[in-house]
Structures are given as structure tokens and as C-alpha cells.
Design an enzyme around this catalytic site. Sequence first.
Site, PDB file in Angstrom:
ATOM      1  N   CYS A   1       3.023   6.976   9.644  1.00 13.20           N
ATOM      2  CA  CYS A   1       2.027   7.274   8.604  1.00 13.20           C
ATOM      3  C   CYS A   1       2.122   6.303   7.436  1.00 13.20           C
ATOM      4  CB  CYS A   1       2.269   8.639   8.002  1.00 13.20           C
ATOM      5  SG  CYS A   1       2.137   9.971   9.136  1.00 13.20           S
TER       6      CYS A   1
ATOM      7  N   VAL B   1      -0.902   4.262   5.940  1.00  7.37           N
ATOM      8  CA  VAL B   1      -1.543   4.588   4.659  1.00  7.37           C
ATOM      9  C   VAL B   1      -1.571   3.356   3.747  1.00  7.37           C
ATOM     10  CG1 VAL B   1      -1.408   5.994   2.560  1.00  7.37           C
ATOM     11  CG2 VAL B   1      -1.026   7.047   4.783  1.00  7.37           C
TER      12      VAL B   1
END
Lengths: 513, 487
Positions: A151, A155
Amino acid sequence: MKDKIEISDHNSLFKSEPYIKQREGKKAFEAPCSEQETMEALAYSKSSEYKDKNFARQSLVVNPHKACQPLGALMAALGFEKTLPFIHGSQGCTAYFRSHLSRHFKEPAPAVSSSMTEDGAVFGGMSNLIDGLENSVALYKPEMVAVSTTCMAEVIGDDLQAFISNARQKGAISEDLPVPYANTPSFSGSHITGYDSMLKSIISTLYNRSGIQAVPGSGETTGEKLNLILGFEPYTGNFAEVRKILAAFDTKYTFLGDHSGNFDSPATGEYSYYYGGTKLTDVPKAANALGTLSLQKYSVKKTMDYIKGTWKQQTLSMSTPIGITATDRLIEAISELTGLPIPDELVDERGRVVDALTDSHPYLHGKRVALVGDPDLLIGLIQFCLETGMEPVHIVCSNGDNGFKEEAEALLAASPYGAEATVYIGNDLWHMRSLLIDNPVDLAVGSSHLKYAAKDAGVPLIRVGFPVFDRHHLHRYPIIGYQGALNLLTTIVNTILQNLDEDSSGFNHDLVR
Amino acid sequence: MGLDIEANKKIIEEMLEAYPDKARKDREKHFEINNEELINCGKCSIKSNMKSRPGVMTQRGCAYAGSKGVVWGPIKDMVHISHGPVGCGQYSWGTRRNYANGTLGIDNFTAMQVTSDFQETDIVFGGDKKLEVICREIKEMFPLAKGISIQSECPVGLIGDDIEAVSKKMSAELGIPIIPVRCEGFRGVSQSLGHHIANDAIRDFLMGKRELAECGPYDINIIGDYNIGGDAWASRILLEEMGLRVIAQWSGDGTINELAIAHKAKLNLIHCHRSMNYMVTTMEREYGIPWMEYNFFGPTKTAESLRAIAALFDEHIQENCENVIAKYTPQMDAIISKFKPRLEGKKVMLLVGGLRARHTLGAYEDLGMEVVATGYEFAHKDDYEKTFPELPEGTIIYDDPTAYELEELAQKLDIDLMGSGVKEKYVYHKMGIPFRQMHSWDYSGPYHGYDGFKIFAKDMDMTINSPVWNLIKPSKTELLHKEEAGV
């Protein structure tokens, strides 16, 4: 006689009187709910009012049945010879993936991380990736490094293509080293999406680097006849079963992704980071095969699209071939794609397993079943239930899409045994708990994570799928092919018989069943 | 030979040659061989609590693992939201074996995975609104939950969600404590920062918030015991037998009330110093509560600790303490006389967390076993300072070792037992080296206290002396390779 020393572990120790007393005494400081409150809440949680509220939940997710993308990417990477999975982002994720896979397979799951921290969040992870590639190649001497993301890297938007080419320019890795990469954000899809992305990336990278131009059916050796893909496959035994079937056909083949070696390696006194896997040089050659057969559909969509589009081969996808009918289709598909006749020994094997099914059918017939799993597994299990006279009732698929739902519903609608079934996609095991309590079934089939709901509902659980943490060695026994059907049948019927024995009153504690 | 200083130095030097320069220079700083000077002054000559090298297969986890996985997760009457994508909560679901009494999903929420399951839209638009809905739905689905904690995963911090504001608002609306914990996995260098962050949240939101109806002179807290396989229960029983009153268990089988009344204790007893020292020092500062570290691994350390604890109380407790030790000593003697002959002289290597690599030494020593190499995934300077004096000269001590280093050392030191985690376990099985998971007690336990030592001894014997190790033979391919290489 020697003195016996009493050693009781947690299974019995805490049932002893001093510990019961301790538990009661501790309540004085816990500010616990009263027994009545607890009983009422428990009863409420089993009411239909609660079930309705449970299904009206908008955002809360409780006990979902899915993992995240990079875990699947890791599994895909371990399907290839001497390949090191490299997970770009913060390091805790990698520890979790490795633990999770180790707990299921009871095997090591090697993978490295680029160990990004706060400064990575601010400045990006390029230097971590470059240093990481250099270190991992020096230590673990891989022939391919397969990079996926967590993640964090997703991101902040790290550009893997640019980073990897910078790593080459800086000499951290050689030009010869293939470094396929896949974006695998955990906030979309699930472990099967990550599997697909990484498999496609590995295949396309190795193909593009080879300079081979695909000409279907032009393989000069029989080794290039047929490609097989098993997908996100939690059973090492399933690979062995497919090999057995292909050996009966006497055809040569290539597995595109075979992690069975890495997740079922021998104890020899020495450890290697890499066991088995598809040979890297076999991947571009696979472009010249007659066709590619995939034994999962939902976990290899992008990969199969790629093969069809780029290699222009015949492609055929089926969901996990569980049971006789689905195995028939597998055998026919191999025959179709290779042009070879179906071997007699498989026909005989089929007959023997069907014989076993006829012997056991009285205990299976009409048994109401709840199913949980990944989409491809569920399609297979539904088929198996329907052909044995078991009746699927609740089917929960946390990571299923509408396509899966439609397929499952069509399958169920085609059989009288599917009449009671409802398919739930995007739901979780807390929903399943309500379903099991509200509309009871005889058996639950699913992963270890289903054990909580099954226990609350008092339903025996047959452990099938991923992850199975609390039973040993099940993944070594195939659930696909005729042998797999026999294995599943044996487990199910004997669980039913075991329960019959446990529930029997003295007079029907029968010797023969 | 395990304890030859010069030979061990050479082993380490040769081993580190495999690294590229930059990584080698860094890794060198994380090794030390125990010597007289270190034993006497315990000075910290080893680098710790530093970033892991990228690409090296570290055994470490992240801040989320430290906060949710270790500290908050075992608090049983709260719902802990793994806030962010699905993975973190899924992988930490039920895997640490923090036992807790109660009915799962009704008044006990430990072995559950409650997540906001972030999707792409949540990343784009933020997850705050969703978090509000989730809090309301938790209240509805789990009416007996006494509180909620929000455990942030990586994306939450990166996209700038204001979980503090949501917590405040929803806490007021729902009338239960809702606690934001900023434990995103990218923070810090290991799970250790997660412990600290988790402790800070307990301090800010729960510490000192409630009163204890009746205080007594013997009120104590158990701090830093996560009740793995029932450890805290096996510890508590001894303290209570001694006449002390345990008013709070942090955090294994713990409740929100225990966290909130703990400031009324007369003494804090801390087992896992690494993960909760922040709490005992805070309580000392804020409430003047003295604290001491204790060690309930193995009868020698257990008796030592019990006496040290009793010494802080009156004669009545001290007398009880001697009675407790006397009661269990024959049992312990029986265990040792049974198992020591089977384990004497066996060489052990450890890599566990931030404390147990030093804490379990006594239990091994009670069985006549020798720890030849030990170290930590995420310890700090003070942990190492306490480690050197506990070990003989020549012992190898390492910080954040990589999989490669551990495997090399295990072979070079010809160890009889490796104690580490599940990621390492099956590697050692391939190598034919007996292995115990010393994070989760390998699904056994408890290991703490007198009851726990019996199980510990039995498990070590079972592991080392299993006949299965004798069945391991090299494969034909390996023999062929060796032949070719002229070995």
C-alpha cells in the site's frame, strides 16, 4: 513403576480448580458484563433481527475471507525457478505474507522487502529499491527478482519501471537479470488479483526479453505442446495430480507458474532458497505451444487475456476442477488442445472413483452444506455438491465479482439440488455466522477462518481452501482430478460417519455403516 | 565449539563478506561477541533500533504489528479496527494466541478481524466518513463492546485522514472510549515503535480514568504479559498464592477497566520490559508507583523474582513467598531430574522479539542447556546492556540478523536447537535442526511460571530428542553436487 510427573498444558491446565478460581476472582477488576447481559446478547446475536441488521451493514467488515494482493504476487513469484519475491514498501507486510504462507503450507516462504520507513514516505522509495536489489542479489543469488508493491509504495506513487531501470544504470543489478514487477495495491482486489498481476508480468517480461516471436503450435519439441496454469493454488497436491493426468496422456507440457516445489520441499539436512518452479527459459518457449489451459478462471484473467492476445494461442479456462464432471471437462480439454485420445487408465480411474461415490451416496444425499472460499474453488465445490446429491445452501465469497455470482447462480439453477442456495459476494464470515444460525446446515466447507462461525452454529467444518492453519498436510492431498474427488469424498463421508457415531444412542452405535 | 571468541569472530567476518560494501559495513555494527569487559560493565557496543537494510530478509515486522498485534489486540472487551486495507488485519488474526476468557463476538473480541477494508475510493476521498459509520455499526453489532481502538495502517497516515477527530466525535456520540492509534506500518524501524505508540495511546486515553472501589496494600499490576498460551494466568496464580492482589493484566486477557484502574496499584510488575517499559515509567512519574522487572521463565529465575517481589512487601508476603517456592520446588526438581539428563550441554541459538532472547536464558540453563548465540529483532540499547552480563564469554550477540546470517551461524556453530518464529521454523526443519517457535510457543504453552516450566521442559526435550531428526538423509542430487565439488 517410575513416578509419573504431571504435566498439563493449556488444554487441561486452565480447567483445573485453582485456575477456575482465578478466573472468577479476576472479574472483580474487569467490570465485566453480567452473566444475564452476556446471555441476552448471545441470544440476540442469534436472532433473525440481528441477522437483518448484520446484512444491513454498510462499511463494517468482520472476519472477511480474503487476503491482499501482494501475498498472491509472492505466491506467483515462487512458481518460477530461482526467483526471489521482492516486496517494495514497508517491511511489516513482507513478514506477514511470509508468516501467512508458512502457516498454511508448513514450509518456508522466502521474500525480501525494501524496508521503507518515514523518509521513504517523504522522498519516495527509489534508493531503498536500488539498494535492496543490490543486497538481495548478492545474498540470495536469484536468477529473477519479482517486484510487487505494498500500500505504502502505491499511495506515494513510486514508479517501479523507472526505479528498476535506474538500478540497472547504477550497476546495482545486471542487465541480464529479469526484474518483472506488478502493482499490487492492497486496497483493491484480493490475493487472487495480485497473483494474476504478477503472473502476467513474469510471463510477459520473460517473453519480451527473449526475442521469440510466438507461432502457436510451432514448438519444435513436444515440450511445447501444452501450457498449464493452476493459478492461486493452495494445494501442492493438485500440481502432482495434474502431472499424473498429463503423464497418462504421455504429452509434454509446461506449467506456467509451479510453486509446488517451493511449498513442498524435502528435508535433506540442507536448505535452499529455491526449489523447483517453472524454468525461466521455458516461459518464452511456451509462446509456441498449441494452447494454454488454465485450471482457475478468476485468479488468472489478465494472464489469460495476455496469452490469448499476444501469443494468439487457443486458451481455455475452467474453475478448479473438483468432482467427476469437472474432471471430465479437464480431461476432455487436454485431449482437445493436444489432439490426443483420452487414456484408458484415466477412464478406469474415473470408474473407480464413481464406484466410491455410489457406495457413499446415501450419507451425502440431501446434506445441506455451507461453502466459503475463493471464486474458483467455490465453483468447483458447488459442482461437486450438486453431482453427489449434497445441497449447497449458503455460499459466501468475500472476493467474488458479479461474473462469479452469475456463474455460480446459473450452475445452481441447473440442478434441483441447488434450489435452496444463495450466493453472497463481498460478504464476510460474520454474515456467514448469521446464515448458519438462522438457517442451519449439516456441514460447513471452507478454510480455517470459518471455524469460529462453524463452532458458534455447531456445524462440523470440512477444511478446504486457503488458509488451512489448524490441520496438517491437507494441502498435500489433491482435491482436483478423480483422485481429488475421492479425497474430498472420503473426508466428507467420514466426517459424517464420525458425527453419526458421536451422536448415536447405544442401540444404533452400528458396527457397519 | 560455540564459545571461542577468536573462532567466532572469524565466523562472523567471513559470513559478512557476502554483502555488498555498504550493507557489510552496516551489518558489522550489529554483531558482538561477549567478553569480560562487556560482562562487567554491560556497555552497549552493539548498534540497535536502526533501520534494516533493504533487500536482506529481515525478521522484523512493523509498528502496526507492535500496536495491534501485540499491545492492543489482546484487550478483550474492545473492538480493534484494523483501519485501512484488508491485509494487515487478516494476517494478524488469531495468530498470536493471546488467550482470553469470554464469549467470542459477544463480550470478547480478541480472535476477530474487524477491518474497514479500504478500497481505492477510500484512498482517493479519505476514510473518515466510513470510519464514523463503522463505529456506529460496531456499537450495533457488538452492543457489549466496552470501547473501540482504531489501529491505523499505512495508507491512513499517508492520505492524511483525521482519525483523532472521528474518534472524538464518535466517542461522544456512542458513549464509549474510542481511541485513535497512529501505528502506521512505515513508522519507525520495527514493531518496537508500535509498542511505544500503543502505550502512548493507553496513557492519553485510559490511564487513570477510573477508580478502584477498594484499594489494598497488596494491589499490583502485571504489565507486559500477553497471555500467550495462558502465560499471564500461570504467572498470576503465583502472585495471588503469595497473597498479592492483581488488579490489572496488561494486556493479555485484559479489559478496558483494568487499564483504567491500574494507577491505583502499589507496585507494577513488568515482564516484557521492551514493549511496556513506557507504561511503568509513566505510572511511576504520574502516580509514584514503583516498578520492577521480573522473569518467570524457569524455576531459578521464577524463585529469584518471587523473592525480589516479596522483599518489597511485609513479612506476611515474604513468608507466603517462601511457602509458594517450597510448594513448587519438588515438582520442579522432578522435572529437572527427568529432563536435564536429556538436554544437558545442548547448544541453543535464539532470535526472539525484544526481550525473550535474554529472558528465557534461565529456563534453558535450568535444564543444563547452553545459549551460544542470541539476539533480538527489535531490541534497544538497554536490552543489550542487560544481556551481556547474563551470558558467558564468547557468546555471539546479534541485532536484527538476516535470514542468511542466522542460517550461516546455525550451521557453523553446530547448534542443537533454534528458537525463533514461524517464518524461520521450516527453514530449520529442512536443515535438520530442531526448532521451537519462541513467539507463540509453537501452539503449546503456557511457558511462564512453575506450571509453564513443566511444559517448556517437555517441549524442549520433545523437540531436540525426537527420533525424526535421525531420518533426514541428503537427497541424491545433493550428494552428487557434493561429489562434484569434491566435498
